[in-house]
Scaffold this active site. Sequence first.
Site, mmCIF file in Angstrom:
data_model
loop_
_atom_site.group_PDB
_atom_site.id
_atom_site.type_symbol
_atom_site.label_atom_id
_atom_site.label_comp_id
_atom_site.label_asym_id
_atom_site.label_seq_id
_atom_site.Cartn_x
_atom_site.Cartn_y
_atom_site.Cartn_z
ATOM 1 N N SER A 107 2.143 2.865 3.895
ATOM 2 C CA SER A 107 1.263 1.980 3.134
ATOM 3 C C SER A 107 1.625 2.070 1.658
ATOM 4 O O SER A 107 2.546 2.797 1.263
ATOM 5 C CB SER A 107 -0.204 2.377 3.339
ATOM 6 O OG SER A 107 -0.443 3.673 2.804
ATOM 7 N N LYS A 108 0.877 1.345 0.831
ATOM 8 C CA LYS A 108 1.180 1.293 -0.597
ATOM 9 C C LYS A 108 1.115 2.658 -1.265
ATOM 10 O O LYS A 108 1.774 2.894 -2.272
ATOM 11 C CB LYS A 108 0.207 0.336 -1.294
ATOM 12 C CG LYS A 108 0.416 -1.126 -0.912
ATOM 13 C CD LYS A 108 -0.573 -2.026 -1.630
ATOM 14 C CE LYS A 108 -0.362 -3.484 -1.249
ATOM 15 N NZ LYS A 108 -1.342 -4.375 -1.910
#
Length: 585
Positions: A332-333
């Site tokens: 994820s980010k």
Amino acid sequence: MGGSSRNHRAVLAVACIAAASMAFIGSRSYVSFLSSSVRSPSLARNQAPVMRRLSLLRRPGVSPAGPCNAYASVAGMRRRIAAAAEGPVRVRFAPSPTGSLHVGGARTALYNWMMARKEDEGKFVLRVEDTDVARSTRESEESVLADLEWLGLKWDEGPFRQSERGEIYKEMVEKLVASGHAYPCFSTEEELEAAKQAAIEKGENPKYDGKWRDVDPEVVKQKLENGEPHTYRFKVPKGEVVTIQDKVRGTVSWDAEATLGDFILLRSTGIPVYNFCVAVDDALMGISTVVRAEEHLTNTLRQVLILKALGYTPPEYAHLSLILGQDKQKLSKRHGATSVTQFKEEGFLPSAMINYLSLLGWNEGTEQEIYSTDDLIDKFTLERVIKSPAVFDMDKLKWVNSQKIRELEEKELSPLIKPFLESAGLPTDEGFLSIATKMAQQRMEVLADAPTIVKDALAYPLSATLETKEAKKLYESDDDFPAFAAAVVDDIESGAMPAPSADLGTYEPDFKKWTKALGKKTGRKGKGLFMPLRLLLTGRMQGPEVPQQLALGAAAAQASSGVVSLEARTAQIRETFTKEPAHSA
């Protein structure tokens, strides 16, 4: 099996007769025979795709009736027909335009693209699944398409947008209703929520209770005529077990009735649901293999049920494992850059991304890590894709990128680093850019490293470096260091050391010749010569080749860019090591 599949088999049966007759017919074309043999309208509808596939059966340059006829044996004929019936590979990438193209999606697109490119007639279809009207944007779509093009994953057909295929989906719903596989449902949101909560309280699977599944047709007709809001639901067959042979995960089965309630195909707004659109599009676009992320595995049950009800043979499926961060959590980010756009902006090469992404879940069984794209296409197979999660390693990606950078010719690399130098306010004229490219190529991990490497070469942090433990060890343990520094200063001021020039091709060999002479004069060689000389001329203990740095400084001076000149460096050497006053300019 549905009517379409039966018709397909019937046409193939006619084809078998035609092919077997070739040995007797001689010059008569088996395709002509097939054309004249298909009379049934239902068979005729299936004739065209089979005839296209049968065209693959004939070998160029071989007479059908000749002694080398490929159909001389019935067994050989059957093998050829079976191969042709499979048809060319048709795969698809179907992003939802609700954001950027991320690592997982890029890998899915890559695997599909490589499968298509392995065959001369393979097709890579691009389909935009934009039925989520609230979240889908044309801006996101354009971003995803631009990222695919940057990666070099050019599609053969499309992009097809589901939002523009509404009439097709409605027609298919009508077909399912007519065949008894779907029905209108008039349950309100409140009724559905109440039924769901009741099921949860009983500890049951909160699926649709089938209230409108078998209602009196007259009641349904009246409600439709009254214009009452309704959805259309798929009638899940009782006792149905759906089994697929997933090319990555093996055998996967579902008890349809136990797993699902009758699910919605068309919302009351007239918008079709995701799984229905996917099933219809995969069928109508002739997709032979669906390669997608593991998270879509549960969607397969609904899609296979729909396909079978419509009379289509489901494609093969391959569900790819998750991609995790190094903390073993879903990527994820928070793990840093995850979108293709970010990697592009940070200076990763498309070839490096292709190389690295291919290895996230696939390995040919060797220790090889660097591949050309053509090599990957040749070696890639779904059989070598593993079902355990892949771990995204940014350091490994940077290493792969550095190897790809080193493979480039200067004329290929210069225009790639030019925008990064420009954004840092550095010169980009031909001479400066050429030297900067040569100097940075062997040290960059990503293109964005180039400005830092170049700025470091133009600076002269001698005072700060002399305070480091490494530098102190070098000059404090060398009693002759001041004398060596004085010899360097003398050669610079006398002109014995060649003046730095932006013409690196001439300057570099001249500098090396002078260095050799300096070593003889001072009785130094190897590290005893090169390390002190690097420290004095560049102000650092390590970095790019010394003549490259000095040549870059000369090129920067010509471009009126801020650089510590050789004269200024000489003055600092004299002041620091020789105890003599600097000469006035």
